[in-house]
Design an enzyme around this catalytic site. Structure first.
Site, PDB file in Angstrom:
ATOM      1  N   ILE A 181      13.872 -12.936 -15.993  1.00 26.55           N
ATOM      2  CA  ILE A 181      14.261 -12.011 -17.052  1.00 26.55           C
ATOM      3  C   ILE A 181      15.641 -12.416 -17.551  1.00 26.55           C
ATOM      4  O   ILE A 181      16.558 -12.638 -16.750  1.00 26.55           O
ATOM      5  CB  ILE A 181      14.297 -10.556 -16.540  1.00 26.55           C
ATOM      6  CG1 ILE A 181      12.881 -10.035 -16.317  1.00 26.55           C
ATOM      7  CG2 ILE A 181      15.047  -9.648 -17.503  1.00 26.55           C
ATOM      8  CD1 ILE A 181      12.102  -9.774 -17.593  1.00 26.55           C
ATOM      9  N   CYS A 219       0.841  -1.190   0.000  1.00 24.27           N
ATOM     10  CA  CYS A 219       0.000   0.000   0.000  1.00 24.27           C
ATOM     11  C   CYS A 219       0.877   1.241   0.000  1.00 24.27           C
ATOM     12  O   CYS A 219       2.103   1.165   0.026  1.00 24.27           O
ATOM     13  CB  CYS A 219      -0.905   0.009   1.232  1.00 24.27           C
ATOM     14  SG  CYS A 219      -1.909  -1.482   1.404  1.00 24.27           S
ATOM     15  N   GLY A 278      14.391 -13.679  -3.297  1.00 25.91           N
ATOM     16  CA  GLY A 278      15.531 -14.203  -2.544  1.00 25.91           C
ATOM     17  C   GLY A 278      16.442 -13.137  -1.981  1.00 25.91           C
ATOM     18  O   GLY A 278      17.550 -13.447  -1.523  1.00 25.91           O
TER      19      GLY A 278
END
Length: 633
Positions: free
Chosen positions: A291, A2, A364
């Site tokens: 990626i 948030c 991680g």
């Protein structure tokens, strides 16, 4: 995750406008696109943007206690909220929701400032207690979630999740702090508790701030630090078993969500370990994403694929082109203050990819810092052996002279860069480590900074940031000390900042099991020789994971998450570099020695030297300056 904002009248009961709170709140819409809420009463205004993860139908914020006298705006996840809820109900508190937010207001009522000691998770929140006329702010132990604040000239106090929300305020101090320029070109970021602006701050990790209405703003108070309390174990086998049990538990409590959940999978040890633990705790395939790069030296996807195949994950990957530099302007907007870690580009892309499939991703991050995975730890400890034999009075003149005489070899592998080693040996242990992690060396910063900036610095050097933590460090062990320095500076200022802004830009929540504070408390107490054993970093972690991961993943050389800057600056970005770094904004700032800037660009683009780090740092600083000029116009 948030976004939170708020304003507080320190002395009076002025009426803050709904429009102001709304404007601040909407600058952080990306952090919480699902819902927004505002609460205003005399002297106080809170705002909240919500990304719904748990108890989707309720839990809207700002959220109140039973009689409405306590209100909270909160960003984060408290993983032990269910147990705390049961404990608080037994104390007589009445809950209206099933979300972790409501635990905070009742915990404040029950335990006051000590409530934060009960929370297990990542969080930044503010509580207004009308009965006690008290504003209470808190940030999680490791600084996973950000919290900015400022005391304004009109005697009001403001806070937010991102600096951009405070920039909405017309009276926010926007004078650049010269010491932060020194820090930025040393570390690549502005370390806590400072921001690039004077009198605007970040709340340090593991700290709270309690403000009584009518009083001045006190110094924040620390409620937690990494203990480094020695751990006793009977054998390496028992240690490996306990490590896996503790890691599995830290992962398990972070798998509670009412939205799609997955994991980043880079192909490195840490992300692969997280995926292995997740796969054992759920029947359906784990969503994983990676990626890759079209330049082989930066591409780890083959290792990510090995792990994905082993655990039959629902795996997606995308290849990023080596010309993926369109994000330069986006990054400047994202970070609000100068930030020079170029891996922000692939981090942004992996978050973008993950959001297409999940709303929560486990990461991680943190493994390198507390298991000694960085190569620089090995280099430092090798040098430390010499520093312990020869006193500084001998080392400084001897290796200082060699460091000046030896040619610089940017192109060579680290092992052949004797100049850097000589320079490190001519320094004290802490000064040497700062030299190792610095983006620009002392000499380069001295050449880059203008005489005007040097005067404004009044002798300030970034070593003061390290010295602060050295003086309060719970450990004197040489390896543990530099790990502690990294966890207090690099981890929070660089790694966690990068992940928070990149993930929140896509309304993606990232959870970091290896930064579970109970796990860290235990790991910190392990002896250094099971973290760095000989020349093997993460020794005990890797040995523990041998039954779970391929040797290729565990024991291959570390690659990192880099981008080909040197190639960009000699090729497709050559014109942009000339235009940006030799343009009016940099020149008129009066902060830099333009002759040195021109020399850096010329020598880099000719191929004579690799100055890509200096150029990138200047490029991102210039982007920040341009946005400040636009705001002032």
């Amino acid at each position: 995750m948030c976004g939170i904002v708020g304003v507080f009248d320190l002395q009076g009961k002025r009426a803050f406008s709904r429009e102001l709170i709304s404007q601040m709140n909407e600058t952080q819409h990306h952090r919480g696109p699902d819902e927004g809420g505002i609460h205003i009463e005399p002297g106080v205004g809170f705002g909240h943007r919500r990304l719904s993860i748990i108890d989707l139908s309720s839990g809207q914020q700002p959220l109140f206690n039973e009689d409405g006298s306590v209100v909270v705006t909160y960003n984060g996840e408290i993983y032990n909220f269910s147990e705390l809820s049961d404990e608080l109900k037994a104390c007589g508190h009445i809950f209206k929701t099933h979300c972790d937010t409501e635990v905070i207001v009742h915990a404040w009522e029950e335990w006051g400032e000590a409530c934060v000691e009960r929370f297990r998770g990542m969080f930044a929140f503010a509580i207004w207690d009308r009965n006690q006329q008290t504003l209470f702010l808190a940030r999680d132990r490791l600084g996973i979630k950000p919290l900015f604040y400022a005391v304004l000239p009109d005697n009001s106090f403001a806070f937010s999740s991102e600096l951009k929300a405070l920039k909405i305020l017309d009276n926010l101090p926007r004078e650049i702090d010269p010491t932060c320029i020194e820090d930025y070109f040393t570390f690549g970021y502005v370390p806590e508790p400072k921001t690039i602006f004077k009198n605007v701050y970040k709340l340090r990790p593991g700290h709270t701030l309690l403000i009584k209405h009518g009083d001045s703003v006190p110094e924040p108070q620390e409620y937690w630090d990494i203990p480094f309390t020695p751990v006793n174990y009977v054998s390496e086998a028992a240690l490996k078993e306990e490590l896996i049990q503790r890691m599995r538990e830290a992962v398990n409590i972070r798998m509670v969500a009412e939205v799609p959940l997955g994991a980043f999978l880079s192909g490195g040890v840490d992300s692969s370990a997280i995926v292995a633990m997740m796969a054992q705790q759920q029947e359906k395939p784990v969503h994983t994403c990676a990626i890759g790069f079209d330049v082989k030296q930066f591409n780890e996807t083959e290792f990510a694929t090995q792990v994905a195949v082993q655990y039959k994950t629902d795996h997606v990957e995308e290849i990023v082109g080596s010309d993926d530099f369109d994000l330069l302007d986006t990054l400047a907007d994202l970070y609000d203050e100068p930030y020079a870690d170029s891996s922000a580009i692939p981090t942004y892309r992996v978050c973008q990819l993950a959001k297409k499939h999940v709303t929560v991703a486990l990461s991680g991050d943190g493994g390198d810092e507390h298991f000694a995975g960085y190569r620089r730890y090995r280099w430092h400890m090798n040098e430390e052996k010499i520093r312990q034999i020869l006193p500084l009075s001998i080392r400084k003149p001897l290796f200082g002279a060699l460091g000046k005489l030896y040619p610089k070899a940017d192109w060579a592998p680290r092992v052949f860069r004797a100049k850097t080693t000589f320079q490190g040996l001519a320094r004290s242990s802490v000064e040497a480590y700062l030299h190792t992690v610095s983006l620009l060396s002392d000499e380069q910063r001295d050449s880059l900074f203008s005489d005007e900036l040097k005067t404004a610095l009044k002798g300030y050097k970034s070593i003061e940031t390290f010295n602060y933590y050295v003086n309060k460090s719970p450990t004197k062990d040489p390896l543990a000390l530099i790990q502690y320095l990294d966890m207090k500076t690099y981890l929070v200022g660089d790694i966690l900042t990068k992940v928070d802004r990149a993930s929140m830009a896509h309304a993606l929540e990232v959870r970091v099991p290896l930064l579970d504070h109970k796990f860290i408390e235990w790991v910190s107490g392990l002896p250094s020789n099971v973290k760095l054993k000989g020349q093997e970093g993460k020794y005990i972690l890797k040995k523990s994971l041998e039954p779970y991961l391929p040797n290729d993943v565990l024991y291959r050389p570390k690659m990192g998450f880099g981008v080909p800057l040197a190639k960009w600056f000699r090729g497709p970005l050559k014109g942009k570099i000339q235009q940006s770094l030799l343009g009016d904004t940099i020149r008129r700032s009066g902060l830099f020695n333009m002759n040195y800037v021109e020399k850096v660009i010329t020598q880099h683009q000719s191929g004579a030297r690799d100055y890509s780090v200096i150029i990138w740092s200047l490029l991102m600083f210039n982007a920040f300056l341009e946005r400040e000029l636009e705001a002032a116009a």
